[in-house]
Scaffold this motif. Structure first.
Motif, PDB file in Angstrom:
ATOM      1  N   ILE A 224       0.843  -1.217   0.000  1.00 36.78           N
ATOM      2  CA  ILE A 224       0.000   0.000   0.000  1.00 36.78           C
ATOM      3  C   ILE A 224       0.866   1.250   0.000  1.00 36.78           C
ATOM      4  N   ALA A 225       1.999   1.217   0.728  1.00 36.37           N
ATOM      5  CA  ALA A 225       2.872   2.396   0.762  1.00 36.37           C
ATOM      6  C   ALA A 225       3.451   2.650  -0.628  1.00 36.37           C
ATOM      7  N   LEU A 226       3.941   1.591  -1.275  1.00 34.18           N
ATOM      8  CA  LEU A 226       4.568   1.773  -2.588  1.00 34.18           C
ATOM      9  C   LEU A 226       3.540   2.198  -3.640  1.00 34.18           C
ATOM     10  N   LEU A 227       2.351   1.596  -3.619  1.00 32.95           N
ATOM     11  CA  LEU A 227       1.332   1.981  -4.605  1.00 32.95           C
ATOM     12  C   LEU A 227       0.910   3.437  -4.403  1.00 32.95           C
ATOM     13  N   THR A 228       0.802   3.855  -3.132  1.00 30.66           N
ATOM     14  CA  THR A 228       0.423   5.247  -2.869  1.00 30.66           C
ATOM     15  C   THR A 228       1.500   6.199  -3.384  1.00 30.66           C
ATOM     16  N   MET A 229       2.773   5.837  -3.191  1.00 26.86           N
ATOM     17  CA  MET A 229       3.854   6.663  -3.738  1.00 26.86           C
ATOM     18  C   MET A 229       3.749   6.749  -5.262  1.00 26.86           C
ATOM     19  N   ALA A 230       3.404   5.625  -5.897  1.00 25.29           N
ATOM     20  CA  ALA A 230       3.283   5.611  -7.360  1.00 25.29           C
ATOM     21  C   ALA A 230       2.134   6.516  -7.812  1.00 25.29           C
ATOM     22  N   LEU A 231       1.047   6.559  -7.027  1.00 28.70           N
ATOM     23  CA  LEU A 231      -0.067   7.463  -7.349  1.00 28.70           C
ATOM     24  C   LEU A 231       0.362   8.920  -7.161  1.00 28.70           C
ATOM     25  N   HIS A 232       1.093   9.195  -6.083  1.00 28.29           N
ATOM     26  CA  HIS A 232       1.619  10.559  -5.870  1.00 28.29           C
ATOM     27  C   HIS A 232       2.473  10.978  -7.068  1.00 28.29           C
ATOM     28  N   ARG A 233       3.298  10.034  -7.536  1.00 30.30           N
ATOM     29  CA  ARG A 233       4.197  10.324  -8.658  1.00 30.30           C
ATOM     30  C   ARG A 233       3.427  10.743  -9.897  1.00 30.30           C
ATOM     31  N   LYS A 234       2.186  10.225 -10.022  1.00 29.76           N
ATOM     32  CA  LYS A 234       1.334  10.607 -11.147  1.00 29.76           C
ATOM     33  C   LYS A 234       0.544  11.876 -10.847  1.00 29.76           C
ATOM     34  N   GLY A 235       0.824  12.510  -9.709  1.00 34.33           N
ATOM     35  CA  GLY A 235       0.132  13.745  -9.374  1.00 34.33           C
ATOM     36  C   GLY A 235      -1.222  13.539  -8.719  1.00 34.33           C
ATOM     37  N   MET A 236      -1.552  12.285  -8.318  1.00 32.19           N
ATOM     38  CA  MET A 236      -2.836  12.035  -7.681  1.00 32.19           C
ATOM     39  C   MET A 236      -2.704  12.240  -6.165  1.00 32.19           C
ATOM     40  N   LYS A 237      -3.789  12.659  -5.541  1.00 33.13           N
ATOM     41  CA  LYS A 237      -3.859  12.672  -4.077  1.00 33.13           C
ATOM     42  C   LYS A 237      -4.213  11.259  -3.617  1.00 33.13           C
ATOM     43  N   ALA A 238      -3.447  10.706  -2.719  1.00 34.42           N
ATOM     44  CA  ALA A 238      -3.704   9.323  -2.299  1.00 34.42           C
ATOM     45  C   ALA A 238      -3.192   9.110  -0.886  1.00 34.42           C
ATOM     46  N   ARG A 239      -3.722   8.099  -0.225  1.00 33.14           N
ATOM     47  CA  ARG A 239      -3.405   7.815   1.175  1.00 33.14           C
ATOM     48  C   ARG A 239      -3.533   6.322   1.400  1.00 33.14           C
ATOM     49  N   SER A 240      -2.531   5.723   2.032  1.00 28.74           N
ATOM     50  CA  SER A 240      -2.602   4.295   2.330  1.00 28.74           C
ATOM     51  C   SER A 240      -3.196   4.083   3.720  1.00 28.74           C
ATOM     52  N   LEU A 241      -3.880   2.952   3.897  1.00 32.10           N
ATOM     53  CA  LEU A 241      -4.434   2.595   5.207  1.00 32.10           C
ATOM     54  C   LEU A 241      -4.193   1.102   5.454  1.00 32.10           C
ATOM     55  N   THR A 242      -3.675   0.776   6.632  1.00 31.46           N
ATOM     56  CA  THR A 242      -3.600  -0.635   7.018  1.00 31.46           C
ATOM     57  C   THR A 242      -5.019  -1.139   7.290  1.00 31.46           C
TER      58      THR A 242
END
Lengths: 409, 409
Positions: free
Chosen positions: B78-96
């Motif tokens: 979830i952390a890595l996917l959220t970083m990848a979304l940030h990289r695309k300019g999206m607002k995103a947040r991971s949750l356990t």
């Protein structure tokens, strides 16, 4: 029954075999009738691997997501160590930072511990369980996973020891204790049996590398007795405690060196009270840590300021100041890399002014020029040319009577 | 604004490149004006690696500590996917799992979801954020980290879709959808555009492997529309929905096979009402799943019972029963491995009794002997010799008109 907190760093839990060895150390302590709380770091290079993956995805990953990512490293360690304790027939239970009640502020990547709610830990201890806590991590008031930054696991161990009223806190690492100098470059260096918090603080700041200064500060503030010892060999280690509890006190307890130093001189600054504030304010905003600062008055109108920084941050510091030349109104910047710092540390030196003189004389006899000097109540540091630094450290170690005496058999 | 839950399995996030591709899929959905909740599994083989380390330390690791260990896998994703979304300019947040409000019972390793508190997720969605939730995990009322067991991430996606009132739930995987048979062994198999929950349940239980039965059950119970589609190619996939919403209905929708079947015959059991309860009670205590059961009355005093199990559990099942021979009071056990099961599934078969006859005739024409039969309202399964199973499946696929018609150009 007395409580002991035992912290095991990354190399101490770096493999399955190391984790089993750590379980053996804990089991031995438990069988001596202690109640044991273990604090563990991520296995060996696992944090580096996680950071590497993050950097492949994003050049500047969000600090919140980095904490989410990195906190998994310690969670793996606590589960495996607990299984290894079970395998030895011990009752044990792992707890993440948030389960262990470690609450922090919201500054991701370098959070400060606000509070420790020890209820979960003490309940488990009361049931005869060994408690294995994830170091380096906590939870913020917004229920976000946070990490404590560098040296974070040491800090976790110390704050838990303080909150639990532990007898002492053992910091297990890959060296046998704190030495009078770096034994890799000064073979005559000796392991110290004890050292005061204040001396350890200076040595930690000076790059002795055994303990992070933050954890020593926390130990000093909470009067937690620390022991640094090896998880590889069963030796007594070095006790770190209050000066008044120590049995002996040398003039100089240890010699430290730091081989990554650069000096920046800013010439012709306006001679008024705002100058230093502006100059070092700009550097602080850029998160550059300044070490030694020397100011010399040119005339009534102009002053020169020289300061040392870690060489890794040297060029950035220079750029920050060059970009602000018109604002700061200085004439010129001089940059000098390739320097080092050699320091003598000891609570005994407070009362003895001769220590500084002896230090300068020793370096001078070796043909080593001192470029900057900084003193505190228990420390003298000299900036010198990098290629002369180790020779200087060896001579100081010998001159202050720290060399191990070889016993011929 | 409508909500979509998108689940990505281990192979879909198996590398940095795959994670970036998944971020692209989510971004595309977001840009179509949807509110997106992504549910992700652990990367590729990372769970296997963690299990391997645990097994090196302890032959039977504590389920609690296994959950502590395995839950880290999804947290990394979830952390890595959220970083990848940030990289695309999206607002995103991971949750356990625990941050996402997924509460479960306390059965470590195969916990059931009790409740979902969607407040944290909906707050983030309201702020325009993409929410990335760790699949497979939750938290018990004792604040213990739990995992949902096999197929857990699918279940997480479905229960979140139900709790959030999502329009639909997309299950991204490494195949393009649900097929009329396993396309790896039956080349004429076709991708279905739609299938009913009930049919999918039978196919999931029969080992089609695309979706875990538990998640299909949860979808059926909560009327969550599912789509199975590929994260590797942009194709429409297979919709799984209520029968009444479906446009077409074949007699037989698909042919499934399972190549790991063993049969156990227990001969000469006492002919009274307690016999089956005792026999299958013992197997249930040993966590052995029994599939087809056939009972035949010998005389007034004695009965024979035959049942099929997964071959992996076959020898253990035999041992359990042999150890209880005097208690169960039977004469003899016969064990037969090397078997397989071939099944025809379709909601259309309920009204048409000819399906079973056609199935037996097709197998018989191919010289395949049927050793056991089991029927439900929408399924007929036959146990046959393993080496004949694929040939049987191919012939059934063709006989029921499921073969893809090759269009010559």
């Amino acid at each position: 029954m007395s409580i002991v907190v035992q912290k095991f760093g990354g190399t101490s839990v770096g493999s399955i075999e190391r984790i089993q060895a750590v379980a053996e150390i804990i089991a031995r302590t438990y069988e001596q009738g202690k109640r044991c709380v273990a604090v563990v770091s991520a296995m060996g290079k696992s944090t580096d691997q996680l950071v590497g993956m993050a950097k492949e995805i994003h050049p500047h990953p969000s600090p919140r997501e980095m904490d989410m990512l990195l906190a998994t490293g310690e969670q793996v360690s606590i589960a495996l160590l607990t299984m290894a304790l079970h395998r030895k027939g011990m009752k044990a239970r792992s707890l993440t930072g948030w389960q262990a009640g470690i609450t922090t502020d919201c500054v991701h990547g370098r959070a400060m511990v606000h509070d420790v709610d020890t209820e979960t830990i003490t309940t488990a201890l009361d049931q005869g369980e060994i408690v294995v806590v994830a170091g380096f991590q906590g939870i913020s008031s917004q229920r976000e996973i946070t990490t404590l930054g560098r040296g974070g696991s040491d800090t976790t161990a110390v704050v838990l020891a303080a909150a639990l009223g532990a007898d002492y806190c053992e910091i297990y690492t890959d060296v046998e204790g704190v030495y009078t100098a770096d034994p890799r470059v000064i073979p005559a260096a000796q392991k110290m049996d004890e050292i005061s918090y204040e001396e350890m603080l200076e040595l930690a700041h000076l790059g002795a590398g055994v303990l992070h200064p933050r954890s020593v500060e926390a130990a000093l503030r909470n009067k937690v007795k620390l022991v640094v010892r090896s998880s590889f060999v069963n030796e007594s280690g070095t006790w770190i405690k209050g000066e008044n509890e120590m049995e002996t006190s040398h003039h100089v307890s240890g010699i430290a060196h730091d081989l990554q130093v650069a000096r920046i001189k800013v010439l012709g600054l306006p001679n008024h009270e705002e100058t230093l504030t502006r100059l070092f304010g700009l550097l602080a905003e850029a998160h550059i840590n300044v070490d030694i600062i020397v100011q010399s008055e040119h005339d009534h109108e102009r002053v020169d300021v020289a300061f040392s920084v870690n060489e890794e941050e040297g060029l950035e510091a220079r750029q920050v100041l060059e970009a602000a030349q018109s604002e700061l109104d200085f004439a010129k910047i001089l940059y000098e890399g390739g320097l080092a710092k050699v320091s003598a540390v000891g609570v005994g030196m407070m009362a003895r002014p001769g220590v500084a003189a002896k230090m300068f004389a020793t370096l001078s006899e070796a043909g080593i020029r001192v470029k900057m000097v900084s003193t505190s109540e228990i420390k003298i540091s000299c900036v010198v040319e990098r290629e002369q630094a180790l020779e200087g450290a060896r001579r100081l170690h010998s001159a202050f009577g720290l060399d191990r005496i070889e016993v011929k058999v």
